[in-house]
Write a protein that holds these residues in place. Structure first.
Motif, mmCIF file in Angstrom:
data_model
loop_
_atom_site.group_PDB
_atom_site.id
_atom_site.type_symbol
_atom_site.label_atom_id
_atom_site.label_comp_id
_atom_site.label_asym_id
_atom_site.label_seq_id
_atom_site.Cartn_x
_atom_site.Cartn_y
_atom_site.Cartn_z
ATOM 1 N N GLY A 94 2.757 -1.034 9.856
ATOM 2 C CA GLY A 94 3.839 -1.419 8.945
ATOM 3 C C GLY A 94 4.269 -2.862 9.070
ATOM 4 N N GLY A 105 3.873 -5.933 2.386
ATOM 5 C CA GLY A 105 3.033 -4.889 1.798
ATOM 6 C C GLY A 105 1.578 -4.973 2.200
ATOM 7 N N GLU A 108 0.036 -1.640 3.796
ATOM 8 C CA GLU A 108 -0.314 -0.591 2.832
ATOM 9 C C GLU A 108 -1.587 -0.938 2.077
ATOM 10 O OE1 GLU A 108 2.703 -1.772 3.240
ATOM 11 O OE2 GLU A 108 3.919 -0.042 3.825
ATOM 12 N N ARG A 109 -1.749 -2.211 1.738
ATOM 13 C CA ARG A 109 -2.948 -2.622 1.005
ATOM 14 C C ARG A 109 -4.199 -2.501 1.877
ATOM 15 N NH1 ARG A 109 -1.719 -8.261 -1.924
ATOM 16 N NH2 ARG A 109 0.467 -8.201 -1.261
ATOM 17 N N GLU A 112 -5.067 1.132 2.092
ATOM 18 C CA GLU A 112 -5.628 1.556 0.811
ATOM 19 C C GLU A 112 -7.070 1.070 0.659
ATOM 20 O OE1 GLU A 112 -5.058 0.969 -4.024
ATOM 21 O OE2 GLU A 112 -3.523 0.183 -2.651
#
Length: 311
Positions: A94, A105, A108-109, A112
């Motif tokens: 995080g 962010g 998260e990317r 993903e």
């Protein structure tokens, strides 16, 4: 941890330039910057695969462009015969990752991106973790994330380099924290039935050795077992030592490799006291010393199964 992203843009050589690489290469790391920003990355991989008779190709990525990276990985897998590995940098969970990378962010990317490339058919690669004072306490957490996602986990530690990382400001002091975190990770790797993970445990123990300022385990193999090729096609002994041995756009690799500059670089390597320990360079000497690596793994594996410390 590095200032590559601050460097001014340089000329991008066409994929055909990489036909000048030596055919004997068996491991190639396409790094950056961010390799997936190249529109012709698929063709570069094709050229390297053909020229070097299908070496193992690792692409190191920051994972910030999930859709673009997925699209290019799919193209590489379907349009080339590449033995492909993709490593995505995740340097904490995080906010820790986002603060280190300076991109809100970003965590998260990156996650993903890993999910997308795995869904695209990639079966080799995973998380790359760079150890620093800012994230040593999260080594075990990121290792657990890799296990949860079913991807591989690799790590390195901050190094300095003027001509590549463009920084001399990296210092590591969180040795006790790293020792505790590393013991948990190495114990897990050594309890595995997969010899590849024992090999990685040995490499990881070398990172702790480097962090603690101990002498190098083996003489460096730079300018013998490996080299670094810059974006301008300059051939360096490694990513740390400055002073190119020649330029692949101006001469053949064989001529560069046997030149007076190369001999001078090897003498410089022989007297180097940097003690570097990086995956792209340490594996060369580890392969040359497999009996010692195996003996270490067997002895530490027994300790791990008995519940004792391994570092």
């Amino acid at each position: 941890m590095c200032n590559i992203w601050r460097k001014p843009p340089t000329r991008e050589h066409p994929p055909e330039a990489y036909y000048r690489l030596p055919e004997s290469l068996r491991y190639v790391n396409l790094s950056g910057g961010e390799p997936f920003l190249r529109d012709d990355l698929v063709e570069i991989v094709r050229v390297v695969t053909e020229r070097c008779h299908r070496p193992r190709i690792q692409i190191s990525s920051n994972g910030l462009l999930p859709e673009r990276i997925e699209r290019q990985v799919r193209a590489i897998l379907t349009e080339t015969r590449a033995d492909l590995n993709v490593g995505v940098s995740i340097d904490g969970i995080g906010d820790t990752h986002d603060q280190i990378r300076g991109v809100p962010g970003g965590f998260e990317r990156a996650v993903e991106t890993l999910r997308r490339v795995w869904a695209a058919g990639l079966r080799d690669g995973g998380i790359n973790f760079t150890i620093s004072d800012r994230n040593a306490h999260e080594l075990q957490a990121v290792y657990s994330l890799a296990k949860e996602m079913g991807v591989e986990f690799s790590m390195t530690i901050v190094h300095n380099s003027e001509h590549y990382f463009d920084t001399q400001d990296n210092h590591f002091t969180a040795r006790d924290m790293l020792r505790r975190q590393m013991d948990c990770v190495l114990s897990s790797e050594l309890r595995s039935a997969n010899p590849k993970r024992w090999y990685r445990a040995y490499y990881a123990s070398g990172l702790l050795n480097y962090a603690c300022g101990r002498s190098a385990r083996y003489p460096c193999d730079a300018a013998n077992g490996f080299f670094f090729l810059s974006p301008s096609l300059d051939v360096y002994p490694c990513v740390v030592l400055d002073g190119p041995m020649g330029n692949l756009g101006e001469s053949t690799f064989d001529h560069i490799w046997s030149s007076k500059q190369a001999e001078a670089a090897r003498r410089k390597v022989a007297s180097c006291d940097e003690r570097c320990w990086m995956g792209c360079t340490a594996f060369s000497v580890m392969r040359r010393n497999l009996p010692k690596v195996g003996a270490w793994a067997i002895s530490r594996k027994l300790l791990a199964h008995l519940g004792h410390r391994v570092v």
